[in-house]
Design a protein around this motif. Structure first.
Motif, PDB file in Angstrom:
ATOM      1  N   PHE A  56       0.765  -1.417  -0.047  1.00  0.00           N
ATOM      2  CA  PHE A  56      -0.139  -0.199  -0.103  1.00  0.00           C
ATOM      3  C   PHE A  56       0.483   1.272   0.260  1.00  0.00           C
ATOM      4  O   PHE A  56       0.908   2.071   0.851  1.00  0.00           O
ATOM      5  CB  PHE A  56      -0.962  -0.154   1.055  1.00  0.00           C
ATOM      6  N   PRO A  57       1.558   1.493  -0.834  1.00  0.00           N
ATOM      7  CA  PRO A  57       2.268   2.373  -0.531  1.00  0.00           C
ATOM      8  C   PRO A  57       2.289   4.108  -1.301  1.00  0.00           C
ATOM      9  O   PRO A  57       0.934   3.465  -2.329  1.00  0.00           O
ATOM     10  CB  PRO A  57       3.774   1.743  -2.284  1.00  0.00           C
ATOM     11  N   PRO A  58       2.271   4.834  -0.962  1.00  0.00           N
ATOM     12  CA  PRO A  58       1.378   6.140  -1.168  1.00  0.00           C
ATOM     13  C   PRO A  58       1.225   6.069  -2.640  1.00  0.00           C
ATOM     14  O   PRO A  58       2.191   6.072  -3.547  1.00  0.00           O
ATOM     15  CB  PRO A  58       2.643   7.494  -0.775  1.00  0.00           C
ATOM     16  N   LEU A  59      -0.173   6.687  -3.289  1.00  0.00           N
ATOM     17  CA  LEU A  59      -0.071   7.445  -4.061  1.00  0.00           C
ATOM     18  C   LEU A  59       0.813   8.417  -4.146  1.00  0.00           C
ATOM     19  O   LEU A  59       0.696   9.018  -3.584  1.00  0.00           O
ATOM     20  CB  LEU A  59      -2.008   7.862  -4.316  1.00  0.00           C
ATOM     21  N   PRO A  60       0.714   8.719  -5.731  1.00  0.00           N
ATOM     22  CA  PRO A  60       1.396  10.154  -5.669  1.00  0.00           C
ATOM     23  C   PRO A  60       0.483  11.839  -5.419  1.00  0.00           C
ATOM     24  O   PRO A  60      -0.566  11.740  -5.626  1.00  0.00           O
ATOM     25  CB  PRO A  60       1.184  10.310  -7.476  1.00  0.00           C
ATOM     26  N   ASP A  61       1.134  12.704  -5.076  1.00  0.00           N
ATOM     27  CA  ASP A  61       0.907  13.685  -4.615  1.00  0.00           C
ATOM     28  C   ASP A  61      -0.261  13.261  -3.166  1.00  0.00           C
ATOM     29  O   ASP A  61      -1.371  13.883  -2.647  1.00  0.00           O
ATOM     30  CB  ASP A  61       0.215  14.070  -5.210  1.00  0.00           C
TER      31      ASP A  61
ATOM     32  N   GLY B 274       3.486  12.828   4.797  1.00  0.00           N
ATOM     33  CA  GLY B 274       3.757  11.587   5.207  1.00  0.00           C
ATOM     34  C   GLY B 274       2.985  10.927   5.634  1.00  0.00           C
ATOM     35  O   GLY B 274       3.189   9.413   6.160  1.00  0.00           O
ATOM     36  N   LEU B 275       1.820  10.989   5.234  1.00  0.00           N
ATOM     37  CA  LEU B 275       0.425   9.776   5.868  1.00  0.00           C
ATOM     38  C   LEU B 275       0.118   9.908   4.463  1.00  0.00           C
ATOM     39  O   LEU B 275      -0.267  11.082   3.455  1.00  0.00           O
ATOM     40  CB  LEU B 275      -0.305  10.949   6.647  1.00  0.00           C
ATOM     41  N   PHE B 276      -0.925   8.780   4.672  1.00  0.00           N
ATOM     42  CA  PHE B 276      -1.374   7.677   3.379  1.00  0.00           C
ATOM     43  C   PHE B 276      -2.265   7.203   3.875  1.00  0.00           C
ATOM     44  O   PHE B 276      -1.413   6.542   4.881  1.00  0.00           O
ATOM     45  CB  PHE B 276      -0.246   7.983   2.010  1.00  0.00           C
ATOM     46  N   GLY B 277      -2.488   6.494   2.807  1.00  0.00           N
ATOM     47  CA  GLY B 277      -2.833   5.012   2.989  1.00  0.00           C
ATOM     48  C   GLY B 277      -4.279   4.663   2.024  1.00  0.00           C
ATOM     49  O   GLY B 277      -5.329   3.665   2.141  1.00  0.00           O
ATOM     50  N   LYS B 278      -4.193   5.443   1.332  1.00  0.00           N
ATOM     51  CA  LYS B 278      -6.054   4.981   0.363  1.00  0.00           C
ATOM     52  C   LYS B 278      -5.799   4.115  -0.081  1.00  0.00           C
ATOM     53  O   LYS B 278      -6.576   3.384  -0.260  1.00  0.00           O
ATOM     54  CB  LYS B 278      -5.574   6.290  -0.258  1.00  0.00           C
ATOM     55  N   ARG B 279      -4.386   3.253  -0.634  1.00  0.00           N
ATOM     56  CA  ARG B 279      -4.423   1.835  -1.502  1.00  0.00           C
ATOM     57  C   ARG B 279      -5.143   0.935  -0.061  1.00  0.00           C
ATOM     58  O   ARG B 279      -5.668  -0.289  -0.403  1.00  0.00           O
ATOM     59  CB  ARG B 279      -3.140   1.667  -2.012  1.00  0.00           C
TER      60      ARG B 279
ATOM     61  N   ALA C 242     -12.402  -0.788   1.337  1.00  0.00           N
ATOM     62  CA  ALA C 242     -13.612  -1.363   1.351  1.00  0.00           C
ATOM     63  C   ALA C 242     -13.991  -1.874   0.782  1.00  0.00           C
ATOM     64  O   ALA C 242     -15.808  -2.886   0.517  1.00  0.00           O
ATOM     65  CB  ALA C 242     -13.439   0.203   0.188  1.00  0.00           C
ATOM     66  N   SER C 243     -12.842  -2.919  -0.651  1.00  0.00           N
ATOM     67  CA  SER C 243     -13.611  -3.824  -1.441  1.00  0.00           C
ATOM     68  C   SER C 243     -14.549  -5.489  -0.642  1.00  0.00           C
ATOM     69  O   SER C 243     -14.946  -5.960  -0.845  1.00  0.00           O
ATOM     70  CB  SER C 243     -12.202  -4.010  -2.664  1.00  0.00           C
ATOM     71  N   GLU C 244     -12.777  -5.271   0.426  1.00  0.00           N
ATOM     72  CA  GLU C 244     -13.253  -6.262   0.795  1.00  0.00           C
ATOM     73  C   GLU C 244     -14.745  -6.361   1.912  1.00  0.00           C
ATOM     74  O   GLU C 244     -14.870  -7.156   2.281  1.00  0.00           O
ATOM     75  CB  GLU C 244     -11.996  -6.424   1.768  1.00  0.00           C
ATOM     76  N   LEU C 245     -14.710  -5.278   2.447  1.00  0.00           N
ATOM     77  CA  LEU C 245     -15.686  -4.987   3.429  1.00  0.00           C
ATOM     78  C   LEU C 245     -17.436  -5.566   2.767  1.00  0.00           C
ATOM     79  O   LEU C 245     -17.994  -5.793   2.869  1.00  0.00           O
ATOM     80  CB  LEU C 245     -16.331  -3.876   4.328  1.00  0.00           C
ATOM     81  N   VAL C 246     -17.256  -4.838   1.422  1.00  0.00           N
ATOM     82  CA  VAL C 246     -18.321  -4.829   0.381  1.00  0.00           C
ATOM     83  C   VAL C 246     -18.906  -6.546   0.013  1.00  0.00           C
ATOM     84  O   VAL C 246     -19.784  -6.915  -0.053  1.00  0.00           O
ATOM     85  CB  VAL C 246     -18.212  -4.469  -0.809  1.00  0.00           C
ATOM     86  N   LYS C 247     -17.456  -7.213   0.209  1.00  0.00           N
ATOM     87  CA  LYS C 247     -17.910  -8.752  -0.170  1.00  0.00           C
ATOM     88  C   LYS C 247     -18.985  -9.393   0.859  1.00  0.00           C
ATOM     89  O   LYS C 247     -19.452 -10.216   1.157  1.00  0.00           O
ATOM     90  CB  LYS C 247     -16.407  -8.889  -0.347  1.00  0.00           C
ATOM     91  N   ARG C 248     -17.859  -9.048   2.053  1.00  0.00           N
ATOM     92  CA  ARG C 248     -18.917  -9.379   3.299  1.00  0.00           C
ATOM     93  C   ARG C 248     -20.256  -8.579   3.725  1.00  0.00           C
ATOM     94  O   ARG C 248     -20.227  -8.540   5.163  1.00  0.00           O
ATOM     95  CB  ARG C 248     -17.988  -9.557   4.338  1.00  0.00           C
TER      96      ARG C 248
END
Length: 135
Positions: free
Chosen positions: A15-20, A28-33, A39-45
């Motif tokens: 889960f590396p940071p997205l550009p910008d 220094g903070l990220f986590g979008k990936r 989100a995708s996995e919770l929808v499956k549940r």
């Protein structure tokens, strides 16, 4: 990052940071990936993810819940040399007033959600060292 429940911690290079991304959140903070994967996995549940949005500490998933607002927060640890260390936490927003003069017990919703989150993280092939950290 308010939470009465322990942080779920993990280590992953997936889960590396997205550009910008640090311009959207904070430097220094990220986590979008990670947020998108959760989100995708919770929808499956059979959870309904209504929104994924940035906060100043990382990313937040808003989940459908009829009784009170419910969120899952995630992001990297804001420490030097910790680009692959992440935290995931639940945020049941307490209502401004009590319902019928009684507190709303969030445990029946939060406990299964936390179990689902831990299962998602522990079963991901690129995630290791899933644990809990009491804040």
């Amino acid at each position: 990052m308010p939470s009465e429940w322990p942080l779920i911690t993990l280590v992953s290079d997936a889960f590396p940071p997205l550009p910008d991304e640090d311009e959207i959140v904070n430097p220094g903070l990220f986590g979008k990936r990670l947020a998108d994967m959760l989100a995708s996995e919770l929808v499956k549940r059979e959870y309904v993810v209504e929104n994924v949005f940035p906060e100043d500490w990382g990313w937040c998933l808003e989940l459908k819940n009829d009784r009170y607002r419910l969120y899952v927060g995630c992001g990297n640890f804001d420490e030097k040399n910790s680009e692959n260390r992440f935290r995931v936490f639940t945020i049941p927003e307490k209502p401004l007033i009590w319902r019928w003069f009684r507190k709303i017990d969030t445990r029946p919703v939060i406990q299964p959600l936390r179990s689902a989150l831990k299962d998602i993280l522990e079963s991901h092939p690129e995630i290791r060292d899933v644990g809990e950290l009491t804040t």
